[in-house]
Design a protein around this motif. Structure first.
Motif, mmCIF file in Angstrom:
data_model
loop_
_atom_site.group_PDB
_atom_site.id
_atom_site.type_symbol
_atom_site.label_atom_id
_atom_site.label_comp_id
_atom_site.label_asym_id
_atom_site.label_seq_id
_atom_site.Cartn_x
_atom_site.Cartn_y
_atom_site.Cartn_z
ATOM 1 N N MET A 1 -27.228 -32.469 12.951
ATOM 2 C CA MET A 1 -28.193 -33.203 12.136
ATOM 3 C C MET A 1 -29.313 -32.282 11.682
ATOM 4 N N ARG A 2 -29.770 -31.451 12.616
ATOM 5 C CA ARG A 2 -30.877 -30.564 12.268
ATOM 6 C C ARG A 2 -30.420 -29.467 11.333
ATOM 7 N N GLU A 3 -29.141 -29.109 11.427
ATOM 8 C CA GLU A 3 -28.574 -28.119 10.511
ATOM 9 C C GLU A 3 -28.641 -28.606 9.062
ATOM 10 N N ILE A 4 -28.577 -29.922 8.888
ATOM 11 C CA ILE A 4 -28.585 -30.465 7.524
ATOM 12 C C ILE A 4 -29.855 -30.042 6.806
ATOM 13 N N GLY A 5 -30.954 -29.984 7.573
ATOM 14 C CA GLY A 5 -32.231 -29.565 6.986
ATOM 15 C C GLY A 5 -32.609 -30.437 5.810
ATOM 16 N N PRO A 6 -33.098 -29.830 4.736
ATOM 17 C CA PRO A 6 -33.588 -30.614 3.596
ATOM 18 C C PRO A 6 -32.474 -31.162 2.712
ATOM 19 N N SER B 1 -31.563 -24.876 17.327
ATOM 20 C CA SER B 1 -30.806 -23.696 17.748
ATOM 21 C C SER B 1 -29.438 -24.104 18.275
ATOM 22 N N PHE B 2 -28.402 -23.463 17.741
ATOM 23 C CA PHE B 2 -27.041 -23.781 18.178
ATOM 24 C C PHE B 2 -26.878 -23.514 19.666
ATOM 25 N N TRP B 3 -27.464 -22.410 20.124
ATOM 26 C CA TRP B 3 -27.223 -22.025 21.513
ATOM 27 C C TRP B 3 -27.922 -22.955 22.482
ATOM 28 N N LYS C 1 -23.288 -31.387 7.617
ATOM 29 C CA LYS C 1 -22.952 -30.474 6.517
ATOM 30 C C LYS C 1 -22.189 -29.247 7.007
ATOM 31 N N ASP C 2 -22.812 -28.518 7.939
ATOM 32 C CA ASP C 2 -22.110 -27.323 8.376
ATOM 33 C C ASP C 2 -22.466 -26.979 9.814
ATOM 34 N N ILE C 3 -21.679 -26.036 10.359
ATOM 35 C CA ILE C 3 -21.898 -25.603 11.729
ATOM 36 C C ILE C 3 -21.929 -24.079 11.726
ATOM 37 N N LEU C 4 -22.976 -23.510 12.275
ATOM 38 C CA LEU C 4 -23.176 -22.050 12.280
ATOM 39 C C LEU C 4 -23.014 -21.480 10.875
ATOM 40 N N GLY C 5 -23.382 -22.251 9.880
ATOM 41 C CA GLY C 5 -23.303 -21.762 8.510
ATOM 42 C C GLY C 5 -21.965 -21.998 7.826
ATOM 43 N N THR D 1 -13.030 -23.885 8.466
ATOM 44 C CA THR D 1 -13.900 -24.346 9.557
ATOM 45 C C THR D 1 -13.137 -25.295 10.464
ATOM 46 N N ARG D 2 -12.383 -26.176 9.832
ATOM 47 C CA ARG D 2 -11.624 -27.146 10.620
ATOM 48 C C ARG D 2 -10.616 -26.420 11.517
ATOM 49 N N ALA D 3 -9.948 -25.442 10.928
ATOM 50 C CA ALA D 3 -8.986 -24.678 11.715
ATOM 51 C C ALA D 3 -9.696 -23.962 12.857
ATOM 52 N N GLY D 4 -10.897 -23.446 12.560
ATOM 53 C CA GLY D 4 -11.668 -22.771 13.597
ATOM 54 C C GLY D 4 -12.001 -23.722 14.739
ATOM 55 N N LEU D 5 -12.393 -24.929 14.386
ATOM 56 C CA LEU D 5 -12.719 -25.923 15.412
ATOM 57 C C LEU D 5 -11.479 -26.285 16.222
ATOM 58 N N PHE D 6 -10.343 -26.334 15.532
ATOM 59 C CA PHE D 6 -9.085 -26.623 16.234
ATOM 60 C C PHE D 6 -8.822 -25.545 17.283
ATOM 61 N N VAL D 7 -8.990 -24.302 16.869
ATOM 62 C CA VAL D 7 -8.773 -23.201 17.810
ATOM 63 C C VAL D 7 -9.773 -23.305 18.962
ATOM 64 N N ALA D 8 -11.015 -23.636 18.614
ATOM 65 C CA ALA D 8 -12.029 -23.777 19.663
ATOM 66 C C ALA D 8 -11.616 -24.848 20.666
#
Lengths: 245, 556, 365
Positions: free
Chosen positions: C87-92, C122-124, C187-191, C199-206
């Protein structure tokens, strides 16, 4: 010489029923003692109090004349050196015989030390020794659930020994055993005593006779008589309690 | 001079040939003459019903308002009908002869009649008449006037309503009428209401201080929100402030007390619902150690049974509707009980001694029952009606009690007592208790524990069905009905202590009342959360609940 | 060490998981014609997070006998922690364009970020909270419950009450977690754009990596001496106490680890499905996790993961083919497993395999 276990004026009631009533008893170091008494005499409650499972309403329970056992829980009294065997054999059924003994071996009982613990050579040797003692060497990898009733009793005694306790509380070990097994068990307990104190609660008079030790008769939560088996058998009150009903 | 000018033609008309008795005509003629002769200052003396009515069509709204008040004060028996026609917009002036006519409320085309004589004037023609107009403020005044008229009604109920209306309006103009009514009143309840209405009127009037002080005392004694509202405008009145403040404080205290009583009532009501939902659960859990996660669905089945019974009645015997719940209750017990026995014999029986597995299996059953009901009856809420004796509410002091909630409380207590009787005084109850306390021993003594188990489970389930009948009266009947009660009823059982009916009773009512007491401070949702947190903490202190069974049997 | 962790079933499962982890992204991103559609990637990823959740529950239920009916709460808390970061990543870029406040807060006329939202930019920090928050709840809850020896169905019922209370709380707008609607419109995760296939594939691997790591961690715990203590507690709690083990400490340890694992699963779930809402706290959800474990095979870890995937897959298929039948099927599973498959599918399959293997030998003898 200080006593191993010292109970003085202990009382405990449940919902108005006095399970233990002003009970006093002393167990010397290395002593073998049989506790007898009819159903509801308070034998199990007495053991619950010694092991910290139940808190007494009043009275003192001291370990080595120094440590107040009424303030400790089961795990703490066990770590102190009290080993307890239940009436119904209680072993960990899904674990192997060797694992059962391994868990009982004297070692750090903390969570993280248990997580990283490794079974080294000394532990293996000790397990083997105990397996031989309780005649279960052939069964070491089998789940405890597969053992016969008598074998489970022995495994439990083996686990007690693995804890290396200073005092063993043994609840009706002969229940459900054959005569031969009963005699062997009596012999085992006699051997254990001396080096450790042993308190045996038992119904079976033959077994008590085989133990050949001092006998305490409990009745309605307090000590009715104490002495050799012959001595207490001659006590008219004891006869009354045992035969009068 | 509007007044006199208009009376003349009307008088002439009334004296028309062959329509009225001669005496009538003479009287009217006299009135007309008097009206004509009377100077404006002395008009009050000529304020007869007829002249007032005749004057209605002219003048401004405020003139009309004065006329209305005067008409009411005449106490004429015709006044009520006239004023009602006026508010309804059924009062017209015939253009041809300026006669005021009342148009009938029904009929097509409606008929009309003379507003004073009641003479039938044939069919109403809208174009030939002018409406006597009313606006909202006038309509309010008319209502007050009608109220005052009812003060003299022969029906005590009507008089009470009129007194209450007078109280609400608080118009000092009513004082005279109220005084008159009060002196004639014989019914004590109505008299109190009148006195209270009079008190408000006095406060609003220009009467002396002593009377006003007395009025404040009367309102203080009434002590409800209306009295509070009537008093509070005078909080800043320099002469009355002290007395008003005292009265208001006393009223507030009283209100707080009643508010508390009302909360206790809401709590008891919630508790009765919880008790009904939980008591069956307490039996299965207590006697058999079985957690029946499908219990909520058995409740739901009871509610749907009620629905089906009402449907059948609606289509074939509408006259029986008031009996629908009495017919549904035994049926719901049988339906849910039978399903319970089937569950026990089919599934639960194989899982004794494995409480966690039982929990899972019965959850599976609950899902299937939900879907089954959804497939048969549809996913939407079904309408279950309240019989006449279950609807409405009554006032008890400062609190409102709805009949359906009261009946449910009574029903819950009846079920509880019945169950207690069953367990304490019957052979089946004895066997059930024997099985609870020592299953192997009971078996040895020749009790068929399997049969006892099935019957016990069936009994618990059947009571769930009864709960459903009650819940259908206050909650939506949908396939999710059971789900919304399951967590709460478990909390009751856990809190009260399993296997003890008194525990369930205490648990249900404690939680119900606690919930309702927290609600005003915390809001409904937060109150519920707080109660849940409290129970979670309570369980830590007393893991076996409030009324736990103790001793060896439980340990084993 | 590795030998201790990887037995046959673990080896087979990890091998299949590895093949999937390579094949699915390849099929989605590289191979022409996209034999694996994007929605399937998200779906499979979701299944893997369920599998991790099932492993977490198996750790406490299968090995330590704690039947938690509230594990969905830990999953949801992890999901919310990650959702707050997203949510905070969404920003403005929100509908109202507020640079700091998420849309729902602007909508509710909130003026500033509540304190518990601080740091989630912060993501971390969020990644830490994903484990810390469920872990802390499990610690507090478990500390009270285990110390006072609440066991069996009583424990199950209060864990259910716990998740129910949280559900009610999260439904409230005043809680500051988006109320009814939960957190969504990420909107996005880590940019990386959450709508992008990569991104979806990355999340799948994660998700796959997290599952493998969770399985190995759980296996490490259960094969250690501590794992044996857990089993001892499950089978004979009293005996274990009299052996000198402080049972509540062990239960607390495994409960907290399990809750953290569930939190991680929830954290990966949220970006994969694009929403987290209070429905995740519903008691029904938590009970369903239990059936995943029971169906796959309680106390087998790998079985639990399989069970989760099997149930989730059948839900996807059945609800699209015969929506009426799904609850019957799920309900039937509960009954079937408890009555006739106490060892679960894995247990039954392995028993079957043993029988087949033994027969030729007996024939030879």
């Amino acid at each position: 010489m200080s006593s191993q276990l010292f109970l003085s004026g202990v009382s405990k009631s449940f919902d108005g029923f006095k399970a233990i009533n002003n009970l006093s008893m002393v167990i010397e170091k290395g002593e073998l003692r049989a506790v007898i008494g009819p159903n509801g005499a308070g034998k199990t409650t007495m053991m619950d109090i010694i092991t910290g499972k139940t808190r007494p309403d009043e009275g003192e329970v001291y370990w080595n004349d120094a440590i107040d056992l009424t303030r400790l829980d089961e795990a703490a009294t066990a770590r102190l050196g009290v080993g307890r065997k239940f009436q119904k054999p209680t072993v960990i059924e899904t674990l192997s015989v060797a694992d059962n003994l391994n868990l009982a071996l004297k070692a750090d009982r903390g969570v993280f030390s248990t997580l990283t613990a490794r079974t080294g050579r000394t532990q293996k040797t000790e397990i083997n020794r105990l397996l031989a003692l309780i005649c279960l060497s052939d069964q070491r990898s089998r789940p405890a659930a597969d053992l016969s009733h008598g074998q489970k009793q022995w495994l439990e005694i083996g686990m007690l020994l693995a804890q290396d306790p200073a005092l063993l509380l043994v609840d009706e070990p002969a229940a459900g055993m054959t005569d031969a097994e009963t005699m062997r068990t009596a012999e085992l307990l006699r051997n254990i005593a001396g080096e450790r104190s042993v308190v045996v609660v038992e119904h079976d008079m033959q077994f008590v006779a085989a133990l050949g030790c001092k006998v305490t008769v409990l009745h309605q939560g307090h000590v009715l008589a104490e002495g050799s088996l012959d001595h207490v058998s001659a006590n008219p009150e004891v006869v009354e309690v045992y035969l009068g009903r | 001079m509007i007044f006199t000018r208009q009376s003349a033609p009307r008088g002439g008309e009334a004296a028309g040939p062959g329509r009225c008795p001669v005496a009538w005509a003479l009287t009217l003629a006299l009135v007309v003459i008097l009206g004509l002769l009377a100077p404006p200052q002395a008009r009050a003396a000529s304020d007869s019903f007829e002249s007032l009515v005749a004057a209605l069509a002219g003048g401004s709204y405020s003139d009309r308002a004065k006329l209305v008040a005067k008409i009411a004060q005449t106490g004429d028996p015709r006044a009520l009908g006239l004023l009602e026609a006026l508010t309804d917009g059924r009062l017209y002036q015939r253009k041809s002869d300026k006669r005021i006519v009342t148009v009938a409320a029904s009929g097509k085309p409606p008929g009309m009649s003379d507003a004073i004589t009641g003479e039938d004037l044939g069919v109403f023609n809208k174009r030939a008449a002018k409406k006597v107009k009313v606006n909202n403020s006038l309509r309010r005044k008319i209502r007050t006037a009608i109220g005052l008229l009812s003060l003299t009604s022969s029906d005590a109920q009507d008089r009470l309503k009129a007194a209450q209306a007078a109280f609400a309006s608080g118009d000092p103009a009513q004082l005279e009428a109220l005084d008159a009514a009060l002196s004639a009143e014989s019914d004590r309840g109505v008299a109190t209401a009148l006195a209270e209405a009079r008190a408000v009127a006095i406060l609003n009037s220009k009467t002396g201080l002593a009377e006003k002080q007395a009025a404040i005392t009367v309102l203080k004694q009434r002590g409800d929100r209306d009295a509070q509202a009537a008093l509070s405008p005078f909080r800043d009145d320099p002469a009355l402030a002290g007395a008003v403040a005292v009265a208001l404080r006393s009223i507030e205290e009283r209100q707080a007390l009643w508010g508390m009583a009302q909360n206790v009532w809401y709590g008891l009501s919630l508790g009765s619902v919880l008790l009904l939902a939980a008591i069956g659960l307490a039996i299965t859990f207590g006697v058999m150690g079985v957690i029946n996660m499908a219990h909520g669905e058995l409740v739901m089945l009871g509610a749907y049974t009620t629905f089906a019974v009402q449907e059948a009645i609606r289509t074939s015997a509408p006259g029986l509707f008031d009996w629908s719940l009495l017919i549904a209750a035994p049926l719901a017990f049988v339906v849910a009980g039978t399903v319970g026995v089937v569950i026990e014999r089919g599934v639960v029986r194989h899982l004794y001694g494995r409480p966690l597995e039982t929990l899972l299996a019965t959850w599976g059953i609950s899902l299937m029952l939900q879907q089954a009901v959804r497939s048969i009856f549809g996913p939407n809420n079904r309408e279950v009606g309240n019989p006449g004796w279950m609807s409405g509410a009554f006032e008890l002091g400062g609190m409102t009690i709805t009949w359906n909630r009261l009946w449910i409380l009574i029903f819950a207590l009846m079920v509880f007592v019945g169950l207690l009787f069953l367990l304490r005084r019957t052979a089946m109850g004895l066997q059930m208790r024997a099985v609870t306390q020592n299953r192997p021993m009971a078996a040895e003594m020749g009790i068929n524990t399997g049969r006892v188990d099935a019957l016990t489970f069936g009994l618990g389930a059947g009571i769930g069905g009864l709960a459903g009948v009650a819940l259908s009266q206050i909650d939506n009947v949908s396939p999710n009905l059971g789900q919304s009660y399951i967590v709460d009823s478990f909390m009751v059982v856990v809190f009260g202590g399993a296997g003890n009916l008194w525990g369930a009773l205490a648990g249900a009512f404690t939680l119900g009342v606690a919930n309702k007491f927290l609600e005003p401070f915390a809001g409904a949702v937060l109150a519920k959360i707080l109660v849940l947190v409290f129970i979670i903490l309570f369980i830590q202190k007393r893991p076996r609940g409030l009324f736990a069974l103790r001793g060896r049997a439980v340990e084993a | 060490m590795l030998a201790r962790l990887i037995d046959t079933r673990m080896a087979v499962f990890l091998a299949v998981l590895f093949v999937l982890t390579v094949a699915v992204p390849l099929g989605n991103l590289v191979i022409a014609g996209q034999p694996v559609p994007s929605y399937v990637v998200a779906l499979l990823g979701k299944y893997l997070t369920y599998a991790l959740l099932a492993v977490a529950l198996d750790l406490v239920w299968g090995y330590c006998g704690i039947l938690s009916l509230g594990h969905g709460a830990f999953f949801a808390l992890g999901g919310y922690a990650m959702g707050m970061h997203l949510m905070r990543e969404i920003g403005p870029r929100g509908v109202y364009g507020d640079p700091v406040l998420p849309d729902f807060m602007v909508f509710l006329n909130w003026k500033e970020l509540p304190w518990f939202w601080l740091g989630f930019d912060s993501f971390w920090f969020a990644a830490l909270m994903v484990m810390v928050v469920p872990g802390a709840l499990a610690f507090v809850f478990g500390w009270f419950a285990f110390r006072s020896r609440v066991t069996g169905v009583y424990l199950s019922i209060i864990t259910q009450a716990m998740t129910y209370a949280l559900m009610l709380a999260f439904f409230r707008n005043e809680m500051g977690f988006g109320g009814n609607n939960g957190l969504t419109d990420f909107k996005d995760i880590l940019g990386f754009d959450l709508q992008a296939d990569t991104t979806r594939a990355g999340l799948f691997v994660a998700a796959a990596v997290a599952l493998a790591a969770g399985l190995l961690l759980a296996r490490y715990i259960t094969t250690s001496k501590l794992g044996k203590v857990l089993v001892a507690i499950r089978d004979a709690e009293s005996r274990t106490r009299f052996l000198g083990y402080r049972v509540e400490a062990f239960k607390l340890f495994v409960f907290v680890v399990s809750a953290m694992m569930a939190g991680v699963a929830g954290a990966i779930y949220t970006p994969l499905v694009g929403i987290i809402n209070p429905g995740e706290f519903s008691p029904a959800n938590s009970i369903e996790i239990v059936i995943w474990v029971a169906l796959g095979g309680r106390g087998t870890l790998v079985g639990a993961a399989m069970g989760a995937i099997i149930v989730a897959l059948s839900r996807t298929l059945l609800t699209s083919w015969f929506p009426e039948l799904w609850l019957f099927a799920l309900g039937g599973m509960f009954i079937l497993v408890t009555l006739v498959l106490p060892q679960g599918i894995l247990g039954a399959v392995e028993a079957g395999l043993r029988r087949v293997r033994r027969r030729p030998r007996e024939a030879a003898a």
